[in-house]
Design a protein around this motif. Structure first.
Motif, PDB file in Angstrom:
ATOM      1  N   ARG A 283      69.576  79.982 100.061  1.00 51.31           N
ATOM      2  CA  ARG A 283      68.866  80.660 101.134  1.00 51.31           C
ATOM      3  C   ARG A 283      67.674  81.417 100.584  1.00 51.31           C
ATOM      4  O   ARG A 283      67.709  81.949  99.478  1.00 51.31           O
TER       5      ARG A 283
ATOM      6  N   THR B  86      68.550  86.546 103.833  1.00 52.99           N
ATOM      7  CA  THR B  86      69.983  86.773 104.049  1.00 52.99           C
ATOM      8  C   THR B  86      70.284  87.520 105.346  1.00 52.99           C
ATOM      9  O   THR B  86      71.450  87.718 105.666  1.00 52.99           O
TER      10      THR B  86
ATOM     11  N   LYS C 129      65.354  89.255 103.044  1.00 48.21           N
ATOM     12  CA  LYS C 129      66.336  89.128 101.974  1.00 48.21           C
ATOM     13  C   LYS C 129      66.793  90.533 101.601  1.00 48.21           C
ATOM     14  O   LYS C 129      66.143  91.236 100.837  1.00 48.21           O
TER      15      LYS C 129
ATOM     16  N   SER D 268      77.423  80.726 104.931  1.00 47.86           N
ATOM     17  CA  SER D 268      76.900  80.727 106.297  1.00 47.86           C
ATOM     18  C   SER D 268      77.021  82.112 106.908  1.00 47.86           C
ATOM     19  O   SER D 268      77.858  82.923 106.509  1.00 47.86           O
TER      20      SER D 268
ATOM     21  N   CYS E  96      74.068  86.717 106.044  1.00 47.07           N
ATOM     22  CA  CYS E  96      74.831  85.651 105.397  1.00 47.07           C
ATOM     23  C   CYS E  96      75.556  86.266 104.204  1.00 47.07           C
ATOM     24  O   CYS E  96      74.994  87.086 103.475  1.00 47.07           O
TER      25      CYS E  96
ATOM     26  N   ASP F 158      70.859  77.972 109.323  1.00 43.35           N
ATOM     27  CA  ASP F 158      70.303  79.187 108.724  1.00 43.35           C
ATOM     28  C   ASP F 158      69.138  78.844 107.801  1.00 43.35           C
ATOM     29  O   ASP F 158      68.101  79.515 107.795  1.00 43.35           O
ATOM     30  N   ARG F 159      69.314  77.799 107.006  1.00 43.16           N
ATOM     31  CA  ARG F 159      68.249  77.389 106.087  1.00 43.16           C
ATOM     32  C   ARG F 159      67.016  76.914 106.857  1.00 43.16           C
ATOM     33  O   ARG F 159      65.882  77.206 106.470  1.00 43.16           O
TER      34      ARG F 159
ATOM     35  N   ASP G  74      64.955  79.720 107.992  1.00 46.12           N
ATOM     36  CA  ASP G  74      64.082  80.308 106.975  1.00 46.12           C
ATOM     37  C   ASP G  74      62.666  79.756 107.051  1.00 46.12           C
ATOM     38  O   ASP G  74      61.700  80.424 106.667  1.00 46.12           O
TER      39      ASP G  74
END
Length: 379
Positions: free
Chosen positions: A133, A136, A148, A171, A178, A249-250, A253
């Motif tokens: 990731r 976060t 993050k 996840s 995360c 989630d990725r 980003d």
């Protein structure tokens, strides 16, 4: 400790204020020896020794959101380092970013970023690289703010003592953060043994290509049998749901999720909660341990009792006259002879009934094979 399960028999906690600020550090006394613990305003610190290794200190933090308190938080970390000797690691939600790349927009508090960077230089901490990731935390809006905030920092001597560690992002199935997981041993328990058992279970062939093919085929069979015992169908569903959430989630980003993706992510988060609860309930029922709370998260405890019950129900020997029989084939013959003698053998039937010759009206029973649906019932 009902949330973590019976295995975690030691813990230190910092009480939450409302729904924020709480920290709990828990351990298994059979594997971890904790010699010192310290609870401060924004952190919990313990000194531990894992499996007889070198002692080191771990500080878990929950950083504040207000700027004046953030300065107090950084000073607290500086004071903790001054009181510690030896390897040190710091992890948790810092509520701070180090650089502009740690946020997906240009709204930055550069002065606070500079204070954070100076602290890390002063206490000589380096960051462990996070795999999987870029950010976060998300505010979970349609056009989300991503940062993050969750990290793992360590001193140089801690890093040298753990050269094979791996920091992974999991996840965000249960939170707007995360989870991050640090593994110091990346091997899967039982995997090497399963591969070895399959590889060496075949006889060596004179043709090396045939030999390789036979070994790969047998190893694949052993791993196929090993995998369900290791993972299981329910765990597999949880892992699959978490993996899809992680991939979404990725994707978040890099871009804004569309409506269908946001809907799927929300549904999967609910599904993970339901499946995790179902897993604990099934393990509880299977173990037949009625004196523990249903919400106990330690499913390994229930599985161990269920396995013990299977061993107890297993037949290891049978008695034939004055002789004990232990071989499976002989035990099967002994059991068959016993029940044949007890129940008798089927005789020859002189008459039989054929339902097809009774001219009964046909009944369409295909509806019985349809899946159940929710229906409203009226009184």
């Amino acid at each position: 400790m009902g949330v973590l399960g019976q295995r975690f028999d030691g813990f230190v906690a910092l009480q939450a204020v409302g729904t924020a600020g709480g920290i709990i550090v828990a351990w298994q006394s059979s594997r971890v020896q904790v010699t010192h613990s310290q609870v401060d305003v924004f952190s919990v610190t313990i000194t531990l020794q894992l499996d007889g290794g070198e002692p080191w200190s771990l500080t878990t933090v929950y950083g504040p959101t207000q700027d004046p308190l953030k300065i107090e938080f950084l000073n607290e970390l500086r004071a903790i380092r001054a009181g510690l000797v030896g390897p040190w690691a710091v992890t948790g939600d810092f509520n701070l970013i180090l650089e502009a790349a740690n946020k997906n927009n240009s709204i930055l508090h550069r002065r606070m970023m500079g204070r954070f960077q100076r602290l890390l230089n002063d206490v000589e901490l380096k960051e462990q690289n996070l795999v999987g990731r870029r950010y976060t935390w998300s505010n979970e809006r349609q056009s989300p703010t991503l940062e993050k905030l969750d990290r793992w920092f360590c001193s140089v001597d801690w890093d040298e003592g753990h050269p094979d560690c791996l920091l992974q992002a999991l996840s965000s199935s249960l939170s707007d953060h995360c989870a991050i997981m640090l593994s110091t041993n990346t091997s899967i328990e039982g995997f090497q043994e399963a591969v070895s058992a399959g590889w060496f279970s075949v006889e060596e062939h004179s043709n090396p290509f045939v030999d390789l093919s036979n070994r790969l085929r047998e190893t694949a069979k052993v791993l196929t049998r090993w995998s369900p015992r290791r993972v299981g169908n329910l765990k597999e569903q949880i892992l699959m749901a978490n993996e899809v959430i992680f991939q979404l989630d990725r994707a978040m980003d890099r871009r804004v999720l569309n409506q269908d993706e946001r809907w799927l992510r929300g549904q999967l988060k609910k599904k993970v909660l339901g499946l995790a609860s179902l897993e604990r309930t099934i393990a509880h029922q299977r173990s037949r341990i009625a004196w523990l709370q249903e919400g106990d998260a330690n499913t390994a405890f229930f599985h161990s009792h269920a396995s013990a019950r299977r061993r107890k129900n297993h037949i290891f020997r049978l008695r034939r006259g004055n002789t004990l029989v232990t071989e499976p084939a002989e035990m099967c013959d002994t059991a068959t002879e016993h029940f044949v003698e007890l129940l008798g053998t089927p005789g020859v039937r002189e008459h039989a009934i054929s339902l097809q010759n009774l001219d009964l009206p046909p009944i369409d029973a295909t509806e019985l094979e349809l899946p159940f649906r929710k229906r409203k019932s009226g009184k």
